[in-house]
Design an enzyme around this catalytic site. Structure first.
Site, short mmCIF file in Angstrom:
data_model
loop_
_atom_site.label_atom_id
_atom_site.label_comp_id
_atom_site.label_asym_id
_atom_site.label_seq_id
_atom_site.Cartn_x
_atom_site.Cartn_y
_atom_site.Cartn_z
N GLN A 34 0.84 -1.20 0.00
CA GLN A 34 0.00 0.00 0.00
C GLN A 34 0.88 1.25 0.00
O GLN A 34 2.09 1.18 0.16
CB GLN A 34 -0.89 -0.01 1.25
CG GLN A 34 -0.13 -0.21 2.55
CD GLN A 34 -0.94 -0.89 3.65
OE1 GLN A 34 -2.16 -0.93 3.60
NE2 GLN A 34 -0.26 -1.44 4.66
N HIS A 50 -7.97 2.76 20.34
CA HIS A 50 -7.11 1.71 20.91
C HIS A 50 -7.58 1.25 22.29
O HIS A 50 -7.49 0.08 22.62
CB HIS A 50 -5.65 2.19 20.93
CG HIS A 50 -5.08 2.31 19.55
ND1 HIS A 50 -4.45 3.43 19.08
CD2 HIS A 50 -5.12 1.44 18.51
CE1 HIS A 50 -4.09 3.23 17.81
NE2 HIS A 50 -4.49 2.04 17.45
N ASP A 80 0.74 -12.82 6.92
CA ASP A 80 -0.68 -12.66 6.61
C ASP A 80 -1.50 -13.21 7.79
O ASP A 80 -1.39 -14.39 8.12
CB ASP A 80 -0.96 -13.44 5.32
CG ASP A 80 -2.41 -13.36 4.90
OD1 ASP A 80 -3.22 -12.73 5.64
OD2 ASP A 80 -2.74 -13.92 3.84
N GLY A 81 -2.30 -12.35 8.40
CA GLY A 81 -3.10 -12.75 9.56
C GLY A 81 -4.06 -13.88 9.24
O GLY A 81 -4.37 -14.72 10.09
N ASP A 124 -7.51 -5.57 14.20
CA ASP A 124 -7.31 -4.12 14.12
C ASP A 124 -6.94 -3.80 12.67
O ASP A 124 -5.78 -3.53 12.37
CB ASP A 124 -6.19 -3.73 15.10
CG ASP A 124 -5.91 -2.24 15.09
OD1 ASP A 124 -6.64 -1.49 14.42
OD2 ASP A 124 -4.93 -1.83 15.74
N SER A 125 -7.91 -3.87 11.80
CA SER A 125 -7.63 -3.85 10.36
C SER A 125 -7.91 -2.47 9.75
O SER A 125 -8.51 -1.60 10.36
CB SER A 125 -8.52 -4.87 9.66
OG SER A 125 -9.86 -4.40 9.63
N THR A 126 -7.50 -2.35 8.49
CA THR A 126 -7.92 -1.22 7.67
C THR A 126 -9.34 -1.49 7.17
O THR A 126 -9.95 -2.50 7.53
CB THR A 126 -6.95 -1.06 6.48
OG1 THR A 126 -6.81 -2.34 5.85
CG2 THR A 126 -5.58 -0.61 6.95
N ASP A 127 -9.86 -0.58 6.35
CA ASP A 127 -11.21 -0.76 5.79
C ASP A 127 -11.26 -2.05 4.94
O ASP A 127 -10.22 -2.51 4.46
CB ASP A 127 -11.58 0.44 4.92
CG ASP A 127 -11.74 1.72 5.74
OD1 ASP A 127 -11.94 1.63 6.96
OD2 ASP A 127 -11.66 2.82 5.14
N PRO A 161 -5.81 -5.15 1.13
CA PRO A 161 -5.26 -6.24 1.92
C PRO A 161 -6.19 -6.75 3.03
O PRO A 161 -6.09 -7.91 3.43
CB PRO A 161 -3.97 -5.65 2.54
CG PRO A 161 -3.81 -4.27 2.01
CD PRO A 161 -4.96 -3.96 1.10
N1 AG3 Z 1 -7.69 0.90 11.60
C1 AG3 Z 1 -8.43 1.66 10.64
C2 AG3 Z 1 -9.84 1.92 10.96
C3 AG3 Z 1 -10.58 2.36 9.74
C4 AG3 Z 1 -10.44 3.81 9.41
N2 AG3 Z 1 -11.23 4.10 8.26
C5 AG3 Z 1 -11.24 5.27 7.61
N3 AG3 Z 1 -10.56 6.31 8.08
N4 AG3 Z 1 -11.93 5.38 6.52
C6 AG3 Z 1 -6.99 1.67 12.52
C7 AG3 Z 1 -5.69 1.14 12.89
C8 AG3 Z 1 -5.27 1.74 14.19
N5 AG3 Z 1 -4.43 0.87 14.93
#
Ligand code: AG3
Length: 278
Positions: free
Chosen positions: A31, A62, A137-138, A155-158, A162
């Protein structure tokens, strides 16, 4: 200076932050990674133009992705975090003395490096002796572990790129298997305003697997809509049955025993997302 970072939170809505400078940019194998120094929120970690965390509001997310579940399980000795390469979730987990080992499985090692360099206050526990960091890879990690974790935190991204597989029913089945007999699981599950269909689907999958399924809320100002959801699945313990007295003092700024309870009170439009007939 009139320099702004803008996240297109939906195709039709954006959040802009006045920015002092861009501290870092790189293309990792997974990314685009950027660090901005913003006026309103301090340093900000951005992946593929999506805000992940900021120094000023990271405590909400968090604290809430960790302490609700950690205080629900009577002795969470082994904890797994999937994603969370910035280290904020790990920092909160190691506040619990009962945790013997916290394993972080992050797919992109560059996120960890950037966090150590630009976010020392967030990444500070990654070198704790109880913490094990694995770059992998989780999805694979969970598939290859059976019955070992008391708590798994996603604790993922959208759910694009990935992280997409981290929201799938197949992954949740593997999470269930990777947990101990009384284990529990929590994941960040996006905005009730903009991701209602996802929340409905994930809750249905979790409720189909775990005897206890709950959704709770917290307010994260830099995420779309501000109001954010977390979905919890538990084999035995119910977060709503937790006794407020006797919870450890954690020095938190958002989480408290009262917030632990109130976070599960859902406005009707959110509760509707979880109705079985959906
Ligand atoms: N994880 C991302 C949460 C999603 C945020 N989405 C967005 N801004 N569109 C956060 C990781 C922190 N450890």
């Amino acid at each position: 200076m009139n320099f702004w970072f803008t996240e297109l939170q939906t195709p039709d809505m954006a959040l802009s932050c006045r920015t002092k400078t861009m501290l870092h940019y790189e293309k990792t194998p997974f990314q685009e990674l950027a660090v901005y120094d913003t006026v309103q929120f301090g340093r900000m970690l951005v992946l593929d133009d999506v805000i992940q965390t900021t120094v000023n509001d990271e405590f909400v997310y968090h604290e809430m992705i960790t302490h609700v579940a950690l205080n629900t399980h009577p002795s969470p000795r082994r904890v797994l975090v999937i994603g969370g390469g910035d280290g904020g979730t790990i920092r909160e987990i190691v506040k619990h003395r009962v945790v013997e080992k916290a394993t972080l499985v992050e797919i992109d090692g560059r996120v960890i490096e950037a966090a150590k360099r630009f976010f020392p206050e967030i990444s500070c526990a990654l070198d704790d002796p109880r913490v094990e960091v694995i770059i992998d890879d989780g999805i694979r990690h969970v598939r290859e572990h059976r019955g070992v974790y008391d708590l798994i935190i996603v604790d993922s991204t959208d759910p694009v790129g990935p992280a997409e597989g981290l929201f799938s029913a197949a992954f949740y089945r593997d999470v269930f298997e990777a947990l101990t007999a009384d284990g529990l699981f929590v994941a960040q599950t996006e905005s009730p305003f903009f991701n209602g269909d996802l929340i409905t689907r994930v809750f249905k999958d979790i409720a189909g697997l775990f005897p206890v399924a709950r959704l709770y809320l917290a307010c994260v100002p830099t995420y779309p809509g501000g109001l954010w959801t977390f979905t919890l699945g538990s084999k035995k313990y119910d977060p709503l049955q937790v006794e407020a007295t006797g919870l450890p003092e954690l020095g938190t700024r958002y989480y408290s025993p009262a917030v632990h309870r109130s976070a599960f009170i859902l406005p009707p439009f959110v509760a509707d997302l979880l109705r079985a007939e959906k």
